[in-house]
Design a protein around this motif. Sequence first.
Motif, PDB file in Angstrom:
ATOM      1  N   PHE A  71      66.640  21.117  90.116  1.00 45.96           N
ATOM      2  CA  PHE A  71      67.309  20.343  91.166  1.00 45.96           C
ATOM      3  C   PHE A  71      67.029  18.848  91.041  1.00 45.96           C
ATOM      4  CE2 PHE A  71      67.694  24.483  93.331  1.00 45.96           C
ATOM      5  CZ  PHE A  71      69.057  24.434  93.546  1.00 45.96           C
ATOM      6  N   VAL A  72      65.813  18.510  90.652  1.00 45.19           N
ATOM      7  CA  VAL A  72      65.497  17.096  90.458  1.00 45.19           C
ATOM      8  C   VAL A  72      66.326  16.539  89.301  1.00 45.19           C
ATOM      9  CG1 VAL A  72      63.690  15.477  89.777  1.00 45.19           C
ATOM     10  CG2 VAL A  72      63.191  17.252  91.453  1.00 45.19           C
ATOM     11  N   LEU A  73      66.369  17.313  88.223  1.00 47.67           N
ATOM     12  CA  LEU A  73      67.117  16.858  87.049  1.00 47.67           C
ATOM     13  C   LEU A  73      68.610  16.788  87.344  1.00 47.67           C
ATOM     14  CD1 LEU A  73      66.534  16.015  84.157  1.00 47.67           C
ATOM     15  CD2 LEU A  73      67.095  18.315  83.421  1.00 47.67           C
TER      16      LEU A  73
ATOM     17  N   ARG B 269      69.855   7.992  91.882  1.00 49.87           N
ATOM     18  CA  ARG B 269      69.711   8.878  90.724  1.00 49.87           C
ATOM     19  C   ARG B 269      68.564   8.435  89.826  1.00 49.87           C
ATOM     20  NH1 ARG B 269      73.203  12.354  91.556  1.00 49.87           N
ATOM     21  NH2 ARG B 269      75.349  12.005  92.238  1.00 49.87           N
ATOM     22  N   VAL B 270      68.400   7.116  89.693  1.00 54.75           N
ATOM     23  CA  VAL B 270      67.300   6.629  88.857  1.00 54.75           C
ATOM     24  C   VAL B 270      65.956   7.015  89.485  1.00 54.75           C
ATOM     25  CG1 VAL B 270      66.142   4.549  88.049  1.00 54.75           C
ATOM     26  CG2 VAL B 270      68.585   4.794  87.742  1.00 54.75           C
ATOM     27  N   LEU B 271      65.883   7.015  90.806  1.00 55.17           N
ATOM     28  CA  LEU B 271      64.634   7.436  91.444  1.00 55.17           C
ATOM     29  C   LEU B 271      64.349   8.909  91.149  1.00 55.17           C
ATOM     30  CD1 LEU B 271      64.793   5.587  94.882  1.00 55.17           C
ATOM     31  CD2 LEU B 271      63.351   5.077  92.934  1.00 55.17           C
ATOM     32  N   PHE B 272      65.408   9.720  91.121  1.00 54.24           N
ATOM     33  CA  PHE B 272      65.199  11.124  90.746  1.00 54.24           C
ATOM     34  C   PHE B 272      64.768  11.244  89.286  1.00 54.24           C
ATOM     35  CE2 PHE B 272      67.072  12.248  94.711  1.00 54.24           C
ATOM     36  CZ  PHE B 272      66.534  13.491  94.993  1.00 54.24           C
ATOM     37  N   LEU B 273      65.335  10.363  88.461  1.00 52.01           N
ATOM     38  CA  LEU B 273      64.937  10.357  87.048  1.00 52.01           C
ATOM     39  C   LEU B 273      63.447   9.999  86.943  1.00 52.01           C
ATOM     40  CD1 LEU B 273      66.378  10.862  84.392  1.00 52.01           C
ATOM     41  CD2 LEU B 273      66.680   8.407  84.149  1.00 52.01           C
TER      42      LEU B 273
END
Lengths: 296, 323
Positions: A34-36, A266-270
């Motif tokens: 889910f994070v990815l 999205r970058v924070l999830f990355l």
Amino acid sequence: MRPRAAVLAEKALEAVIRLSGVSAIVFVAAIFFFVLREAAPVLFSEGFSLKQFLFSTEWYPTSATNVRYGTFALTVGTVSVTALAMVLAVPFGLGAAIYLSEFCSPRVRETLKVVIELLSAIPSVVWGFVGLTVMSKLIVSSTGAPVGVNVLNGGIILALMSVPVIVSIGEDALKAVPDSFREAGVALGATRWQLVYRVLLPAAKNGLLAAVLLGVGRAVGETMAVLMATGHAVHIPGSLLDSVRTLTANIAAELGEAPSGSDHYRVLFLTGTLLFLITLVVNLTADFVVRGIRRK
Amino acid sequence: MTRPRPQAPFRLSALALASALAVSACGGGGAKETKETKASRTVIQNKGSDTMVNVAQVWAEEYRKAAPDVEVEVSGGGSGVGIAALLKGAVDVANASRDLKPSEAEQALKNTGKSPVGFNVGSDALAVYVHKDNPITEITVEQLTELYAEGGKVTRWSELGVTIPGVKDDTIVRVSRQSSSGTYEFFREHALGNRDFRLGSRDLNGSKEVVELVGTTPTAIGYSGMGYATASVKMVPVAPKAGAPAVAPTIAAVHDKSYPLARSLHLYTLGEPEGAVKAYIDWILSPAGQRVVEDAGYVPVAAGAAEAPSAAPAATGTAQPKP
């Protein structure tokens, strides 16, 4: 012959236990997925470079003119604070574990264990508060640093938070060494110290390494305390008295403002994925080391 | 021997996480509208600007006396956080110490089909704070740019002609805000001319933290709302450009717009406010609500101006103060 019901019950229970075991794998895989999944679109979008993400120190997620996502300074911040925490926590933690399992009386041991467990129950925001108010003043007055929220402060706070983990797991590992080892040592005329570092430490190596790694995990993943104690400055620290920002604190501070679905979000999830991979690498390395030890 | 594996605690925490997610997923939708609680009390969700969070809390408390059946839940986090929550429909009122960006108004329209409406509820001087022992008497906007912006040259107090007593290393400790802050964005726009901040500043989470850190650090400089002044810091008069007279951040200077870093404080709602939310905003614009603004150290909207709420980029509000 046992009654049919008992056999069925045992089968059912076995299935439940197996499910519980497998569920750990499922949960980890699901969280990673889910994070990815949240992070993936930006990975393949135009204008995003993985090289810049990993190796640039310029973190400008909300720039009006030139948005840049470079996490290198944040990674260095995380590593530096964690490394300092381990330098402080490992000797203390293992020392305390050795003392608890080999040197103190049962009564002292029980008291100390309760206190150490209490120590590990202190919420991280309270640690952060201690870092921000008490520790930062101490650091300013004792080192003359201009600002008390820095690598040193974060490292000390994280060390205090990891010590209980290291002590309790380390003590378990030492306890698990069979008494026959101790008896054999004593029979050969070993002193207590010789017993500890010639017999017990080698015998409990794997468990002690696991204890240290759990401490590392705690330090890498800690968010609230480092957010408050490290000064939250994006740059590569030149000394222990420089402020830094960690990957975790950065996510905590910025996820609220980033509109969901935006590149920033999205970058924070990355970044979360990156953290995940860092802990994975630490754990895998440890696993290989442990296997190496076993083969010896 | 086997390596101890913390499986059981992990599983427990994973379960806890899963249930927490489930709970928050259920709760997320409920906050969309002002919801009726069991005791048939109306709850207004209010979130945003850290500069305004103290004022907003007093508003909420005072308003309970005026309307006991309405509860206002206030939280901070920064203007960006409040606006992001408003765009998701998670709060009723967002506080912001900066203007809504056109992109955010578009986003709101796309997400919810409603345009955000803004209300000017007061003004603030974005004050430049230094330690009380710092002998500096004024600073120009250009100097602030050189100090804070990417590529800026100033790193030491001596370069500004200032000698701080009893300090060996006079490297300037730049104190800034995190990027979700409206104060951060306003400062970037008006003091740095939209240039990016130089990396390496201490980016703190709250207006109060900035002032506290400056108050304990002789070589520090920071910016924060004028309502956060304490005895251990001083506010530096700011000159719009070199040679021009420096203006201290005062209520009068905010009113006549002579202070270069004066700004408006806003409340934003999705679409025209209705019912309890409208009554609440009307009350904030009334003399009782404006007195709270003044008591908190900010500048109330000038008499008369209170009747005309500021226009958001997309639409205009029509709030009338209560008689």
